[in-house]
Design an enzyme around this catalytic site. Sequence first.
Site, short mmCIF file in Angstrom:
data_model
loop_
_atom_site.label_atom_id
_atom_site.label_comp_id
_atom_site.label_asym_id
_atom_site.label_seq_id
_atom_site.Cartn_x
_atom_site.Cartn_y
_atom_site.Cartn_z
N SER A 284 2.13 -46.88 -19.70
CA SER A 284 2.13 -47.55 -21.00
C SER A 284 3.14 -48.69 -21.08
O SER A 284 4.25 -48.62 -20.53
CB SER A 284 2.46 -46.52 -22.09
OG SER A 284 2.73 -47.16 -23.30
N ARG A 337 1.80 -59.56 -22.02
CA ARG A 337 1.26 -59.00 -20.78
C ARG A 337 0.85 -60.06 -19.77
O ARG A 337 1.06 -59.89 -18.56
CB ARG A 337 0.06 -58.10 -21.11
CG ARG A 337 0.46 -56.86 -21.86
CD ARG A 337 -0.72 -56.05 -22.33
NE ARG A 337 -0.27 -54.82 -22.96
CZ ARG A 337 -1.06 -53.92 -23.51
NH1 ARG A 337 -2.37 -54.14 -23.54
NH2 ARG A 337 -0.58 -52.83 -24.07
N GLU A 453 -13.25 -53.51 -29.18
CA GLU A 453 -13.21 -54.30 -27.94
C GLU A 453 -14.56 -54.90 -27.61
O GLU A 453 -14.64 -55.83 -26.81
CB GLU A 453 -12.72 -53.42 -26.78
CG GLU A 453 -12.33 -54.20 -25.54
CD GLU A 453 -11.79 -53.34 -24.42
OE1 GLU A 453 -11.49 -53.89 -23.34
OE2 GLU A 453 -11.65 -52.11 -24.60
N ARG A 463 -4.31 -60.23 -25.49
CA ARG A 463 -4.02 -59.26 -26.55
C ARG A 463 -2.59 -58.77 -26.44
O ARG A 463 -2.13 -58.41 -25.36
CB ARG A 463 -4.98 -58.07 -26.48
CG ARG A 463 -4.67 -57.02 -27.53
CD ARG A 463 -5.66 -55.88 -27.52
NE ARG A 463 -5.66 -55.09 -26.30
CZ ARG A 463 -4.73 -54.17 -26.00
NH1 ARG A 463 -3.69 -53.98 -26.80
NH2 ARG A 463 -4.81 -53.48 -24.89
N LEU A 469 -5.68 -50.47 -30.62
CA LEU A 469 -5.91 -49.37 -31.57
C LEU A 469 -5.95 -49.91 -32.99
O LEU A 469 -6.74 -49.46 -33.82
CB LEU A 469 -4.80 -48.33 -31.44
CG LEU A 469 -4.62 -47.69 -30.06
CD1 LEU A 469 -3.49 -46.66 -30.08
CD2 LEU A 469 -5.91 -47.04 -29.60
#
Length: 664
Positions: A284, A337, A453, A463, A469
């Site tokens: 995670s 990310r 998604e 994202r 979520l």
Amino acid sequence: MKLDSKIPKGDLATKWSEYRGTMNLVAPNNKRRIEIIVVGTGLAGASAAATFGELGYNVKAFTFHDSPRRAHSIAAQGGINAAKNYQNDGDSVYRLFYDTIKGGDYRSREANVHRLAEVSTEIIDQCVAQGVPFAREYGGLLANRSFGGVQVSRTFYAKGQTGQQLLLGAYQALSRQISLGNVKMYNRHEMLDLVKVDGKARGIIARNLLTGELERHAAHCVVLASGGYGNVFYLSTNAMGSNVSAAWRSVKRGALMANPCFTQIHPTCIPVSGDYQSKLTLMSESLRNDGRVWVPKSQEDAQAIANRTKTALDIAEEDRDYYLERRYPAFGNLVPRDVASRAAKTACDEGKGVNKTGLAVFLDFAAAIERYGKAEATSQRIDNPDKATITRLGEAVVEQKYGNLFEMYEKITGENPYKMPMKIFPAVHYTMGGVWVDYNLETNIPGLFALGEANFSDHGANRLGASALMQGLADGYFVIPYTIGQFLSNEIRTPNINPDLPEFKQAEDETKVRLQRLLDIQGNQSVESFHKRLGKIMWEYCGMSRNAEGLKKGRQMIRDLKKEFYSDVFVPGTQEEYNPELEKAARVADFMEHGELMMVDALDRNESCGGHFREEYQTPEGEAMRNDNDYTYVSAWEWDDDNPILHKEELQFENVELKTRSYK
């Protein structure tokens, strides 16, 4: 084809509330006459089906799993964003909106993103009411942590299993509606085609995966909540069953696929260890709150670690390169990310990877364990604690926050992450692209909607962590129950759709022919081998970085592979039986066409933005270089076997200034 995003007029801050208060409604007595099909039972699908049922609609929900709670949403471990500002650290709806727009590298629709930020605050209250066991502070308030791309703490979490707990909440709501008869659940059913009647989506062709029987299911409208297409790369963090087929079958019937090349590479994955793997495991992003990312400064040290003549503990502090902290001091290890992934690739390209393949970096918790240990010793009134005591206390705190993730890592790798730094490397995780939808989450096919998604609408080119979520539940609980009325309010005089209509028979017959074609090939190669080869092509030429020459080559390689597939694949058995190889073959066939479209889209977009990194378009420091003059639009593709047709939705930024992202 002119794309109408149907964004309501008005100020951004009040647009959604005013629109919601003035849109068309379906009266309760009319809802009982209307049928809705929902494909997929993850967070978006389960929450939508449960809410439709609660509102009084007749719902048919489909999942290819044996239970709705098997959906891949359970794998989203780290948390869910919401602009509650519980930490009093400066968060707000506008800041969440801005962070999401910026994190997506200014390639998302302003109105949709602001609505998502507004709705985020309601999601947490809804989930608490359902009993979701969010982590709490000592005083009882819900706890928050940070995720990449932000400078506030807005991520709510349930240890390292947030997705699972949220899905259980949605599953409870769905189960209640199933027990009341408002939702009819079809487990182990897969959508294989979309049925249009007079231009509107009116049903699906589904295959009973246990018996092989094809079934016709009719409704007034169809809602796709079937997830993303990351498994086009074969190796990804997605569940093995995740696929693009429901969405792609809709594209083959005329829906547009938007921004398919926008793929997210997650920086915190357990590295590939061999050709035998069929799946990768995500660690995670929440771990980057406390873990520090580094590689040795020298290639010699990296090589020694890879050869196991040294360990991470043998590398002195001054000989370590904490490259994210060095390159991005303002955000450090919590850069978005796409930025963190490219930085890891750069470090490994320089020969500083720390495993045999050279494709791994360290995620180190030693500093966090020491920090937490000292704080815990102070709170327990332990004077002058020794190192062993500090370590013991610190590890207990880390275990409380991330224990199941650490346990999972040790089971997979055989290394204790409390004692040795984790090894991580980027891997395919999420797809920002998806079926094109307007503000109502309706596709260009009337009556066909897409959530979560499966659509493209909220995340642009990248994202932010903990926003998947958020979008799934926002779409299912708080957006589609309102916006679907804009379509259904005009259908209250439409009688139930008859599945014996010729359009249903034609779609069923075409599906039978397509499946039989796969069975009749009787070649020599397995479906799995073709999927693996497709994945290697995608990763090599349309993965973490792309260039024009590679994309042209990759597209041709996919076309050649597709021709070989249809001449030499072996699918055993028959249609009319349990046949998982036939399931897989149909999905891989769809992946091949979708993979080709991803290559086309990436080649067409001559810029770098977010997860789409074209090597020709980068700054001297290796950062993404956007071209706002020519590419500030959504690429919405109409499929054609030879030359897919591009439709553009121009993006208007009236509330945010377009500028180069900086996390330094």
